[in-house]
Design a protein around this motif. Structure first.
Motif, PDB file in Angstrom:
ATOM      1  N   LEU A  33      54.801  47.709  33.630  1.00  0.00           N
ATOM      2  CA  LEU A  33      54.239  47.767  32.274  1.00  0.00           C
ATOM      3  C   LEU A  33      54.230  49.210  31.759  1.00  0.00           C
ATOM      4  O   LEU A  33      54.528  49.476  30.585  1.00  0.00           O
ATOM      5  CB  LEU A  33      52.813  47.205  32.286  1.00  0.00           C
ATOM      6  CG  LEU A  33      52.168  47.090  30.916  1.00  0.00           C
ATOM      7  CD1 LEU A  33      52.817  45.964  30.108  1.00  0.00           C
ATOM      8  CD2 LEU A  33      50.668  46.820  31.040  1.00  0.00           C
ATOM      9  N   ALA A  34      53.887  50.135  32.662  1.00  0.00           N
ATOM     10  CA  ALA A  34      53.892  51.551  32.270  1.00  0.00           C
ATOM     11  C   ALA A  34      55.294  51.953  31.812  1.00  0.00           C
ATOM     12  O   ALA A  34      55.461  52.620  30.785  1.00  0.00           O
ATOM     13  CB  ALA A  34      53.422  52.409  33.441  1.00  0.00           C
ATOM     14  N   LEU A  35      56.297  51.509  32.537  1.00  0.00           N
ATOM     15  CA  LEU A  35      57.686  51.813  32.158  1.00  0.00           C
ATOM     16  C   LEU A  35      57.974  51.266  30.749  1.00  0.00           C
ATOM     17  O   LEU A  35      58.500  51.991  29.887  1.00  0.00           O
ATOM     18  CB  LEU A  35      58.649  51.203  33.186  1.00  0.00           C
ATOM     19  CG  LEU A  35      60.121  51.166  32.800  1.00  0.00           C
ATOM     20  CD1 LEU A  35      60.679  52.593  32.678  1.00  0.00           C
ATOM     21  CD2 LEU A  35      60.947  50.370  33.814  1.00  0.00           C
ATOM     22  N   THR A  36      57.610  50.013  30.521  1.00  0.00           N
ATOM     23  CA  THR A  36      57.863  49.389  29.209  1.00  0.00           C
ATOM     24  C   THR A  36      57.243  50.206  28.078  1.00  0.00           C
ATOM     25  O   THR A  36      57.785  50.266  26.984  1.00  0.00           O
ATOM     26  CB  THR A  36      57.228  47.973  29.181  1.00  0.00           C
ATOM     27  OG1 THR A  36      57.575  47.323  30.376  1.00  0.00           O
ATOM     28  CG2 THR A  36      57.707  47.171  28.006  1.00  0.00           C
ATOM     29  N   HIS A  37      56.084  50.807  28.364  1.00  0.00           N
ATOM     30  CA  HIS A  37      55.390  51.586  27.328  1.00  0.00           C
ATOM     31  C   HIS A  37      55.720  53.079  27.407  1.00  0.00           C
ATOM     32  O   HIS A  37      55.002  53.902  26.831  1.00  0.00           O
ATOM     33  CB  HIS A  37      53.878  51.359  27.431  1.00  0.00           C
ATOM     34  CG  HIS A  37      53.472  50.001  26.953  1.00  0.00           C
ATOM     35  ND1 HIS A  37      52.937  49.761  25.712  1.00  0.00           N
ATOM     36  CD2 HIS A  37      53.581  48.789  27.551  1.00  0.00           C
ATOM     37  CE1 HIS A  37      52.712  48.468  25.576  1.00  0.00           C
ATOM     38  NE2 HIS A  37      53.088  47.857  26.672  1.00  0.00           N
ATOM     39  N   HIS A  38      56.755  53.420  28.175  1.00  0.00           N
ATOM     40  CA  HIS A  38      57.221  54.812  28.294  1.00  0.00           C
ATOM     41  C   HIS A  38      56.091  55.717  28.816  1.00  0.00           C
ATOM     42  O   HIS A  38      55.904  56.823  28.326  1.00  0.00           O
ATOM     43  CB  HIS A  38      57.738  55.351  26.949  1.00  0.00           C
ATOM     44  CG  HIS A  38      58.856  54.542  26.374  1.00  0.00           C
ATOM     45  ND1 HIS A  38      59.802  55.078  25.528  1.00  0.00           N
ATOM     46  CD2 HIS A  38      59.211  53.249  26.508  1.00  0.00           C
ATOM     47  CE1 HIS A  38      60.662  54.144  25.176  1.00  0.00           C
ATOM     48  NE2 HIS A  38      60.321  53.029  25.758  1.00  0.00           N
ATOM     49  N   LEU A  39      55.337  55.195  29.787  1.00  0.00           N
ATOM     50  CA  LEU A  39      54.236  55.971  30.347  1.00  0.00           C
ATOM     51  C   LEU A  39      54.550  56.316  31.798  1.00  0.00           C
ATOM     52  O   LEU A  39      54.917  55.444  32.593  1.00  0.00           O
ATOM     53  CB  LEU A  39      52.923  55.176  30.262  1.00  0.00           C
ATOM     54  CG  LEU A  39      52.407  54.938  28.840  1.00  0.00           C
ATOM     55  CD1 LEU A  39      51.246  53.952  28.839  1.00  0.00           C
ATOM     56  CD2 LEU A  39      51.992  56.267  28.191  1.00  0.00           C
ATOM     57  N   SER A  40      54.364  57.582  32.134  1.00  0.00           N
ATOM     58  CA  SER A  40      54.685  58.067  33.478  1.00  0.00           C
ATOM     59  C   SER A  40      53.403  58.249  34.289  1.00  0.00           C
ATOM     60  O   SER A  40      52.338  58.539  33.733  1.00  0.00           O
ATOM     61  CB  SER A  40      55.426  59.400  33.345  1.00  0.00           C
ATOM     62  OG  SER A  40      55.619  59.971  34.608  1.00  0.00           O
ATOM     63  N   GLY A  41      53.495  58.106  35.620  1.00  0.00           N
ATOM     64  CA  GLY A  41      52.345  58.318  36.506  1.00  0.00           C
ATOM     65  C   GLY A  41      52.198  57.217  37.541  1.00  0.00           C
ATOM     66  O   GLY A  41      51.614  57.428  38.601  1.00  0.00           O
ATOM     67  N   LEU A  42      52.762  56.038  37.239  1.00  0.00           N
ATOM     68  CA  LEU A  42      52.618  54.930  38.197  1.00  0.00           C
ATOM     69  C   LEU A  42      53.944  54.597  38.899  1.00  0.00           C
ATOM     70  O   LEU A  42      54.045  53.569  39.564  1.00  0.00           O
ATOM     71  CB  LEU A  42      52.082  53.684  37.489  1.00  0.00           C
ATOM     72  CG  LEU A  42      50.558  53.633  37.319  1.00  0.00           C
ATOM     73  CD1 LEU A  42      50.144  52.460  36.441  1.00  0.00           C
ATOM     74  CD2 LEU A  42      49.849  53.544  38.677  1.00  0.00           C
ATOM     75  N   GLU A  43      54.933  55.491  38.781  1.00  0.00           N
ATOM     76  CA  GLU A  43      56.216  55.211  39.429  1.00  0.00           C
ATOM     77  C   GLU A  43      56.032  55.061  40.936  1.00  0.00           C
ATOM     78  O   GLU A  43      56.649  54.209  41.577  1.00  0.00           O
ATOM     79  CB  GLU A  43      57.237  56.342  39.159  1.00  0.00           C
ATOM     80  CG  GLU A  43      57.625  56.524  37.709  1.00  0.00           C
ATOM     81  CD  GLU A  43      56.710  57.478  36.941  1.00  0.00           C
ATOM     82  OE1 GLU A  43      55.501  57.515  37.219  1.00  0.00           O
ATOM     83  OE2 GLU A  43      57.216  58.188  36.050  1.00  0.00           O
ATOM     84  N   PHE A  44      55.153  55.888  41.514  1.00  0.00           N
ATOM     85  CA  PHE A  44      54.946  55.866  42.965  1.00  0.00           C
ATOM     86  C   PHE A  44      54.515  54.488  43.463  1.00  0.00           C
ATOM     87  O   PHE A  44      54.725  54.129  44.624  1.00  0.00           O
ATOM     88  CB  PHE A  44      53.892  56.919  43.366  1.00  0.00           C
ATOM     89  CG  PHE A  44      52.466  56.483  43.128  1.00  0.00           C
ATOM     90  CD1 PHE A  44      51.762  55.808  44.110  1.00  0.00           C
ATOM     91  CD2 PHE A  44      51.831  56.727  41.911  1.00  0.00           C
ATOM     92  CE1 PHE A  44      50.454  55.387  43.895  1.00  0.00           C
ATOM     93  CE2 PHE A  44      50.528  56.312  41.692  1.00  0.00           C
ATOM     94  CZ  PHE A  44      49.842  55.636  42.679  1.00  0.00           C
ATOM     95  N   ALA A  45      53.861  53.714  42.567  1.00  0.00           N
ATOM     96  CA  ALA A  45      53.242  52.449  42.980  1.00  0.00           C
ATOM     97  C   ALA A  45      54.214  51.268  42.932  1.00  0.00           C
ATOM     98  O   ALA A  45      53.858  50.162  43.348  1.00  0.00           O
ATOM     99  CB  ALA A  45      52.036  52.151  42.094  1.00  0.00           C
TER     100      ALA A  45
END
Ligand SMILES: Cc1cc2nc3c(=O)[nH]c(=O)nc-3n(C[C@H](O)[C@H](O)[C@H](O)COP(=O)(O)OP(=O)(O)OC[C@H]3O[C@@H](n4cnc5c(N)ncnc54)[C@H](O)[C@@H]3O)c2cc1C
Length: 308
Positions: A114-126
């Motif tokens: 979901l973070a990716l869809t909204h162009h939000l970084s920080g949860l890639e590790f998860a």
């Protein structure tokens, strides 16, 4: 004889009967595919159901154990006495500006997507951690230089005394694979994560890179609970185990993975006892050779099978 059947009946005041399971095998709810029965398992899908269950259990002094996806658990073969509350159905997620607010049962992979869809970084590790948000807060889950402490802004919990509180990141006492949720027995209800706007392509590339790293290095084709041991200061558990000659070592159905020695896997219908004996054998071998103590990262819970 299950001594909690009357209690299970009373729980029908909190949630529908089909979400109350009796003598439920934990092997169906752990990534390791092992563990004896939970006396009672409930599957709440709203905060009000959960609050009702907790209040009923508190009134009657019934032991409670919370699980998310069971991806970090070794449940002993005798199972878990009392009540297991599985939160996977408590999983609403919403986005508010740069923040994601999610219930504790939301899967980390879904949050990362979901973070990716909204162009939000920080949860890639998860993206490759097969747990829920609640389990990730409990453990301060992390991978590849990212961890929950980097993104959590606040967490709504219920204390063991039944008090609902909103804690800031600092109040969560997050450390290496620990938090106050773990040390004080709080229950995570919801969390708010603050992310950073980024470019879709670079977030996606990072997720693809980390996914490839995991697939190349980890025995994802076998049931396990991830890295079996914590990283001892100044060392890597997997390297110590490999250097000790234990790569691929098998004990009944359990084995040290021959792909990554830091993983103990369920290779062939292992029992929890097989896994626990192998953990003890690995610890002793490494201690005898290198005088280094390997502490489990996996959580070992429940009772041993009673011998008749
Ligand atoms: C293949 C594989 C790879 C993994 N890779 C990683 C990794 O890279 N990094 C990492 O940190 N972990 C990793 N793990 C371990 C595991 O996925 C994480 O620790 C995850 O955060 C656990 O979440 P869960 O929902 O499955 O928790 P569970 O296993 O269900 O529970 C773990 C603990 O958290 C507690 N808990 C769960 N939900 C709540 C809640 N809502 N409130 C209070 N307590 C709660 C439980 O009581 C239990 O003590 C991996 C596991 C596997 C199988």
């Amino acid at each position: 004889m299950n001594q909690y059947l009357e209690f299970a009946k009373r729980l029908e005041a909190c949630l529908p009967q089909e979400k109350i399971l009796i003598d439920e095998p934990m092997k169906n709810h752990t990534n390791f595919k092992l563990g004896g029965p939970a006396d009672i398992m409930v599957l709440p899908s709203s905060q009000s159901e959960l609050e009702c269950i907790l209040s009923q259990a508190r009134q009657e002094d019934i032991p409670c154990f919370i699980i998310g996806n069971g991806s970090n658990l070794v449940v002993r073969d005798g199972g878990i006495r009392g009540l297991v509350i599985k939160l996977e159905q408590l999983n609403q997620i919403r986005v508010e500006g740069d923040c994601i607010i999610a219930d504790s049962g939301a899967e980390l992979k879904k949050l990362s997507d979901l973070a990716l869809t909204h162009h939000l970084s920080g949860l890639e590790f998860a993206c490759g951690i097969p747990g829920t948000l609640g389990g990730a807060v409990f453990m301060n889950a992390g991978a590849y230089d990212g961890e929950m402490s980097h993104v959590l802004e606040s967490v709504t919990i219920v204390t063991p005394q039944g008090e609902k509180q909103v804690l800031t990141r600092d109040e969560l006492e997050l450390g290496y694979r620990t938090s106050r949720v773990k040390t004080r027995g709080d229950i995570v209800i919801q969390a708010r994560m603050k992310l950073t706007p980024g470019s879709y392509d670079s977030i996606q590339a990072r997720i693809a890179d980390l996914t490839k790293k995991r697939e190349d290095k980890q025995p994802l084709e076998y049931p396990s609970a991830g890295s079996t041991f914590k990283r001892p200061v100044g060392h890597y558990a997997g390297k110590l185990i490999q250097d000790a000659g234990l790569k691929g070592y098998e004990h009944n159905g359990a084995a040290v993975s021959d792909k990554h020695s830091g993983f103990i896997i369920n290779k062939n219908n292992a029992t929890a006892q097989d896994v626990l004996e192998l953990i003890a054998f690995v610890q002793k071998t490494v201690r005898d050779l290198y005088e280094i103590q390997l502490d489990p990262e996996v959580l070992i819970v429940g009772e041993d099978l009673k011998q008749n």
